[in-house]
Write a protein that holds these residues in place. Structure first.
Motif, PDB file in Angstrom:
ATOM      1  N   GLY A 263      17.227  13.074  83.792  1.00 57.37           N
ATOM      2  CA  GLY A 263      15.861  13.170  83.284  1.00 57.37           C
ATOM      3  C   GLY A 263      15.027  12.076  83.880  1.00 57.37           C
ATOM      4  N   SER A 264      13.871  11.782  83.298  1.00 55.82           N
ATOM      5  CA  SER A 264      12.984  10.768  83.844  1.00 55.82           C
ATOM      6  C   SER A 264      13.368   9.404  83.291  1.00 55.82           C
ATOM      7  N   VAL A 265      13.618   8.474  84.203  1.00 50.01           N
ATOM      8  CA  VAL A 265      14.002   7.123  83.786  1.00 50.01           C
ATOM      9  C   VAL A 265      13.109   6.123  84.495  1.00 50.01           C
ATOM     10  N   ILE A 266      12.580   5.131  83.778  1.00 48.49           N
ATOM     11  CA  ILE A 266      11.998   3.992  84.460  1.00 48.49           C
ATOM     12  C   ILE A 266      12.725   2.734  83.995  1.00 48.49           C
ATOM     13  N   CYS A 267      12.735   1.722  84.875  1.00 47.59           N
ATOM     14  CA  CYS A 267      13.486   0.512  84.573  1.00 47.59           C
ATOM     15  C   CYS A 267      12.547  -0.662  84.332  1.00 47.59           C
ATOM     16  N   TYR A 268      13.049  -1.628  83.565  1.00 45.94           N
ATOM     17  CA  TYR A 268      12.290  -2.830  83.287  1.00 45.94           C
ATOM     18  C   TYR A 268      13.224  -4.000  83.519  1.00 45.94           C
ATOM     19  N   ARG A 269      12.735  -4.996  84.250  1.00 45.66           N
ATOM     20  CA  ARG A 269      13.614  -6.113  84.577  1.00 45.66           C
ATOM     21  C   ARG A 269      12.859  -7.420  84.420  1.00 45.66           C
ATOM     22  N   GLU A 270      13.458  -8.387  83.724  1.00 44.36           N
ATOM     23  CA  GLU A 270      12.855  -9.707  83.569  1.00 44.36           C
ATOM     24  C   GLU A 270      13.673 -10.690  84.387  1.00 44.36           C
ATOM     25  N   GLY A 271      13.059 -11.303  85.391  1.00 50.20           N
ATOM     26  CA  GLY A 271      13.763 -12.256  86.249  1.00 50.20           C
ATOM     27  C   GLY A 271      14.992 -11.631  86.859  1.00 50.20           C
ATOM     28  N   SER A 272      16.177 -12.259  86.644  1.00 49.53           N
ATOM     29  CA  SER A 272      17.386 -11.722  87.247  1.00 49.53           C
ATOM     30  C   SER A 272      18.289 -11.059  86.197  1.00 49.53           C
ATOM     31  N   ASN A 273      17.747 -10.852  84.981  1.00 48.69           N
ATOM     32  CA  ASN A 273      18.526 -10.150  83.953  1.00 48.69           C
ATOM     33  C   ASN A 273      18.792  -8.717  84.416  1.00 48.69           C
ATOM     34  N   PRO A 274      19.850  -8.071  83.860  1.00 48.94           N
ATOM     35  CA  PRO A 274      20.080  -6.673  84.240  1.00 48.94           C
ATOM     36  C   PRO A 274      18.903  -5.801  83.774  1.00 48.94           C
ATOM     37  N   ALA A 275      18.623  -4.764  84.569  1.00 46.49           N
ATOM     38  CA  ALA A 275      17.493  -3.896  84.258  1.00 46.49           C
ATOM     39  C   ALA A 275      17.777  -3.079  83.005  1.00 46.49           C
ATOM     40  N   ILE A 276      16.717  -2.796  82.272  1.00 43.22           N
ATOM     41  CA  ILE A 276      16.839  -1.965  81.070  1.00 43.22           C
ATOM     42  C   ILE A 276      16.239  -0.603  81.363  1.00 43.22           C
ATOM     43  N   HIS A 277      16.939   0.443  80.938  1.00 40.87           N
ATOM     44  CA  HIS A 277      16.477   1.810  81.245  1.00 40.87           C
ATOM     45  C   HIS A 277      15.653   2.374  80.092  1.00 40.87           C
ATOM     46  N   PHE A 278      14.519   2.930  80.449  1.00 44.21           N
ATOM     47  CA  PHE A 278      13.734   3.692  79.465  1.00 44.21           C
ATOM     48  C   PHE A 278      13.856   5.160  79.831  1.00 44.21           C
ATOM     49  N   ARG A 279      14.426   5.929  78.941  1.00 49.78           N
ATOM     50  CA  ARG A 279      14.565   7.360  79.198  1.00 49.78           C
ATOM     51  C   ARG A 279      13.414   8.123  78.555  1.00 49.78           C
ATOM     52  N   PHE A 280      12.859   9.060  79.353  1.00 51.56           N
ATOM     53  CA  PHE A 280      11.753   9.862  78.825  1.00 51.56           C
ATOM     54  C   PHE A 280      12.151  11.316  78.774  1.00 51.56           C
TER      55      PHE A 280
ATOM     56  N   ALA B  70      -2.274  -9.389  81.891  1.00 53.86           N
ATOM     57  CA  ALA B  70      -3.264  -9.736  82.908  1.00 53.86           C
ATOM     58  C   ALA B  70      -2.567 -10.055  84.230  1.00 53.86           C
ATOM     59  N   GLY B  71      -3.225  -9.763  85.325  1.00 53.87           N
ATOM     60  CA  GLY B  71      -2.740 -10.148  86.640  1.00 53.87           C
ATOM     61  C   GLY B  71      -1.561  -9.352  87.150  1.00 53.87           C
ATOM     62  N   ALA B  72      -1.352  -8.130  86.610  1.00 51.51           N
ATOM     63  CA  ALA B  72      -0.246  -7.307  87.096  1.00 51.51           C
ATOM     64  C   ALA B  72      -0.656  -6.603  88.383  1.00 51.51           C
ATOM     65  N   VAL B  73       0.305  -6.402  89.272  1.00 51.24           N
ATOM     66  CA  VAL B  73       0.021  -5.729  90.538  1.00 51.24           C
ATOM     67  C   VAL B  73       0.819  -4.437  90.589  1.00 51.24           C
TER      68      VAL B  73
ATOM     69  N   ALA C  89       4.332  -4.980  88.784  1.00 54.08           N
ATOM     70  CA  ALA C  89       5.011  -6.271  88.647  1.00 54.08           C
ATOM     71  C   ALA C  89       4.004  -7.336  88.224  1.00 54.08           C
ATOM     72  N   ALA C  90       4.486  -8.358  87.502  1.00 53.47           N
ATOM     73  CA  ALA C  90       3.617  -9.460  87.095  1.00 53.47           C
ATOM     74  C   ALA C  90       4.488 -10.700  86.930  1.00 53.47           C
ATOM     75  N   THR C  91       3.841 -11.840  86.839  1.00 54.20           N
ATOM     76  CA  THR C  91       4.587 -13.067  86.600  1.00 54.20           C
ATOM     77  C   THR C  91       4.167 -13.618  85.246  1.00 54.20           C
ATOM     78  N   VAL C  92       5.156 -13.759  84.328  1.00 56.48           N
ATOM     79  CA  VAL C  92       4.860 -14.262  82.991  1.00 56.48           C
ATOM     80  C   VAL C  92       5.683 -15.534  82.779  1.00 56.48           C
ATOM     81  N   ASP C  93       5.008 -16.638  82.493  1.00 60.64           N
ATOM     82  CA  ASP C  93       5.681 -17.934  82.279  1.00 60.64           C
ATOM     83  C   ASP C  93       6.640 -18.255  83.431  1.00 60.64           C
ATOM     84  N   GLY C  94       6.233 -17.970  84.655  1.00 55.95           N
ATOM     85  CA  GLY C  94       7.047 -18.304  85.809  1.00 55.95           C
ATOM     86  C   GLY C  94       8.178 -17.334  86.091  1.00 55.95           C
ATOM     87  N   ILE C  95       8.341 -16.311  85.249  1.00 60.49           N
ATOM     88  CA  ILE C  95       9.412 -15.338  85.495  1.00 60.49           C
ATOM     89  C   ILE C  95       8.768 -14.041  85.990  1.00 60.49           C
ATOM     90  N   GLU C  96       9.362 -13.456  87.022  1.00 61.54           N
ATOM     91  CA  GLU C  96       8.810 -12.219  87.521  1.00 61.54           C
ATOM     92  C   GLU C  96       9.313 -11.058  86.670  1.00 61.54           C
TER      93      GLU C  96
END
Lengths: 728, 60
Positions: free
Chosen positions: A532-549, A495-498, A506-513
């Motif tokens: 190929g097609s890659v999208i990234c996922y990042r929680e707060g300041s952790n290193p981004a995780i790559h999703f390869r499609f 909920a509340g994702a922009v 992006a969204a804020t979950v438990d105070g972490i972006e």
């Protein structure tokens, strides 16, 4: 199915072009409904839709998986409202335009009516004939017999005039084209038999052939009706599935309003809007916006291409990122399409030279039978028989040889085989597909969308911790980006994702972006282009995780290829995609012969090389670039996800996500073809026995009736063997 | 044999009646949804259910 529901959600516009106005201020709408199986579903749907204020009719057709809704014009009801209501009770639905189908429907009913009339006439005449036959061996008075014959004539003449029309029309058409088909000997036998019988009755003779003539028509009409009904059933199923794909276009009208219209309503010059995640509905040129499109359905190329104002775009291209408005151009004005149309025409010309088995049999059979009957007539005259006796013998030869069994031989086997194929997930498009498919010795697969699934799938799911994957999925659920949708599956969105279009969500979950999107959006620069097609996922300041499609092979692609090889077919991959992905797929499937970067003309050239080497090729493909080769190949199949042009060019459509129906199709076609040949052999064998009896004048109407029914029944029973057993 | 004058027309008339009934059924769409019709036969009418429940309660 969830992808479907998603598609429908994305088009909350008035779908009023699907609505037809009925007399009396009513509106009518047809919807294809998915997932309807039983009385419970039927009732849930009808109840929910009837509850909408103003609805006067909501009736489900379970056979065709369709729903017809009617409502008063002044009611506050929109097609979108009905679709939403149906989604509320758990069914994905899509409005559609059943217009194209109605003509075939009428033809069906015409045939069934003709069959009913012929059946009625045959039964009543048989009733009278049995009395005459038993009377002839006992003590019937000749006046009574004449009366019975006249009553038979009274029933037979109008019945044949009505019920025989399908055969007469087709025979006249064939004769006009200076050729012979099965309907020519049928029509001639029926008409001559009636004519001779009337003459016999006037002479108050013992025998008349009214019963044989009408029964012949009845049997043949049964065969033809079965064939027609089966074809309509499969065609309807295919139409419903196509409608469920939600193929409609968002047309931008002159006043700027956007409305969803059926593809058939689009014309050159219309402007269409294509949002992110949707496919271009027609060929055109982009006139506003910048969009990254996946043209794999068009060219087989999996890497997305960036298009801007003025660039040509083809139907079936998927807008991966961004949105655009395009002006529809007339078919044939684009360079690629131009070429494809030209190739298609030439390919189809070649195919129409293929002569169906039944027509080949008719070509040899019809003249032989007619010459034989004429010889019998002349022969009996020559040895001094009266002319009416000679005529009766000639008629007996025509009736006994009339291709009743031969007329049933091919359609009966086809009905059984296409029914079995339909159950196995394959719709037969072309009438002679089974015959051509049975001769195939080489299978050529397209890669993208055929061996692989049409949409991209997550490749490195195993490298990602499950808890992170689960959270990323929920965030992805809030995005409309095609890759995010592929990642999300059916999880509930956060909920509340922009969402920032073209960048990420992006969204804020438990105070972490948390952020999901392009590498830049997640502040990651470690991704190299060309991965190929890659999208990234990042929680707060952790290193981004790559999703390869990437493209995933269909679940049973390996088994299918192995099974085809085990059946002695050679398998080949012919793709428009780049070298590396094609090599990977070919190696994974154990296919030695593969070719990449093939343009439509090169694909055809390859097929032609096969044909010149005496090989019969089955082409399986889905893209616009495959359409000419589908038309050029000896036989062709196409998955239901294919573009329109390819579906129309293919002989059969594979329903569902599995590839195994290709194997079932080959098996069934081979079996059906064997059965067809057996049937033809049975009817020829029967003729070899029956013809001498007829020529020497021993056939009575009773013998003709028994012989005709017996051969037809044997052929029909034999056709039941066209079903294949035990295919996965 | 005079009886034939009645029996033959009677047979034709009855047969014709059957044919007419079949063509009527075909035209009025009775064969359009065979699977659905099979299920509809065993579908309860919602309102009847409630009535039954009410009457059952009343009878107790």
């Amino acid at each position: 199915m969830n992808a479907m529901a998603g598609q429908i959600e994305g088009t909350p516009v008035a779908k009023d072009s699907f609505v037809t106005a009925l007399p009396g201020g009513l509106c009518h709408l047809d919807l294809a409904v998915d997932g309807m199986h039983c009385a419970g579903c039927m009732r849930k749907i009808e109840k929910a839709v009837s509850a909408l204020p103003g609805v006067t009719l909501a009736r489900v057709n379970l056979t065709e998986k369709r729903l017809a809704v009617e409502w008063a014009e002044n009611a506050q009801i929109t097609p979108t409202g009905i679709v939403d209501t149906l989604r509320g009770v758990g069914f994905a639905a899509h409005p559609f335009d059943p217009g194209v189908n109605t003509s075939g429907d009428g033809e069906d009913k015409q045939l069934i009516k003709a069959m009913a009339v012929a059946g009625f006439a045959a039964m009543n005449i048989m009733l009278l004939s049995v009395s005459v036959w038993s009377g002839n061996v006992t003590d019937i008075a000749s006046e009574t017999r004449d009366l019975f014959h006249w009553i038979s004539a009274l029933i037979a003449l109008p019945a044949v005039a009505y019920a025989g029309r399908p055969f007469f029309d087709s025979a006249v058409k064939a004769l006009r084209a200076r050729s012979l088909n099965m309907d020519v000997p049928i029509s001639l036998a029926v008409l001559l038999a009636l004519f001779a019988s009337v003459l016999q009755t006037m002479r108050s003779a013992e025998h008349a052939y009214f019963d044989s003539a009408v029964m012949l028509l009845f049997f043949l009409l049964v065969g033809r009706t079965l064939d027609q009904v089966m074809r309509r059933r499969t065609r309807n199923a295919a139409e419903t599935l196509l409608a469920l794909k939600g193929e409609a276009a968002d047309r931008v009208d002159a006043d700027g309003t956007v409305r969803t219209v059926p593809l058939s309503a689009l014309g050159p010059g219309d402007r269409v809007h294509v949002a992110q995640g949707m496919r271009f509905p027609a060929d055109g040129a982009i006139d506003a916006g910048e969009v990254l499109v996946d043209q794999s359905l068009v060219t087989g190329e999996t890497d997305p291409v960036r298009l801007t104002e003025g660039d040509p775009v083809y139907a079936g291209a998927l807008a991966v990122e961004g949105a655009a408005t395009a002006t529809v151009t007339a078919a044939g004005s684009g360079t690629l399409l131009d070429e494809i149309n030209r190739l298609m025409e030439r390919a189809l010309e070649n195919r129409s030279r293929y002569l169906r088995l039944a027509d080949r049999a008719a070509k040899a059979y019809a003249p032989a039978v007619h010459i034989l009957a004429a010889l019998a007539f002349v022969g009996w005259l020559a040895i001094g028989a009266p002319w009416h006796q000679a005529l009766m013998i000639a008629v007996a030869v025509l009736i006994i040889t009339c291709p009743c069994a031969l007329g049933l031989a091919v359609p009966a086997a086809q009905v059984v085989a296409s029914g079995a194929l339909f159950k196995a997930g394959l719709v037969v498009n072309a009438g002679d597909m089974l015959e051509r498919l049975s001769e195939v010795d080489t299978v050529v697969f397209d890669k993208t969308g055929t061996l692989t699934l049409p949409n991209s799938h997550l490749q490195n799911a195993n490298d990602i911790p499950t808890d992170i994957l689960a959270r990323a999925r929920r965030l992805a659920g809030a995005s409309r980006h095609p890759l995010a949708r592929a990642l999300a599956g059916d999880v509930a969105p956060i909920a509340g994702a922009v969402e920032t279009p073209g960048e990420g969500v992006a969204a804020t979950v438990d105070g972490i972006e948390v952020r999901l999107g392009s590498p830049a959006f997640c502040g990651d620069d470690s991704v190299q282009s060309g991965e190929g097609s890659v999208i990234c996922y990042r929680e707060g300041s952790n290193p981004a995780i790559h999703f390869r499609f990437g493209q995933t092979l269909r679940s049973d692609a390996l088994e299918t290829v192995a099974a085809l090889k085990a059946r002695g077919l050679s398998v080949e991959v012919l793709s428009g995609d780049r070298d590396a992905p094609v090599r990977t797929v070919a190696e994974a499937l154990g296919v030695d012969h593969w070719r990449s970067g093939a343009k439509p003309a090169e694909k055809i050239a390859r097929l032609k090389a096969h044909a010149d080497a005496g090989r019969k090729v089955l082409m399986v493909g889905d893209g616009l670039n495959d359409a000419p080769s589908l038309a050029a190949a000896h036989a062709s199949l196409s998955p239901i996800s294919a573009v329109h042009v390819s579906q129309a060019a293919a002989d059969g459509l594979i329903l569902g996500e599995r590839l195994w129906p290709v194997v079932t199709a080959v098996d069934t076609a081979r079996r059906a073809s064997t059965v067809m040949r057996e049937n033809i052999a049975i009817s020829f064998a029967y003729n070899i026995i029956a013809v001498p009896i007829a020529v020497f004048g021993f056939v009575t109407p009773l013998i003709a009736a028994i012989a005709m029914s017996a051969s037809s029944i044997v052929v029909t029973l034999n056709s039941l063997r066209a079903k294949t057993r035990g295919t996965n | 044999m005079d009886v034939l004058l009645i029996l033959v027309p009677a047979a034709l008339f009855l047969g014709g009646l059957g044919l007419a009934a079949f063509i009527w059924a075909l035209k009025s769409g009775q064969y359009d949804d065979l699977d659905g019709a099979a299920w509809r036969a065993i579908m309860d009418d919602e309102d009847d259910d409630q009535d039954d429940a009410v009457s059952r309660v009343r009878n107790q």
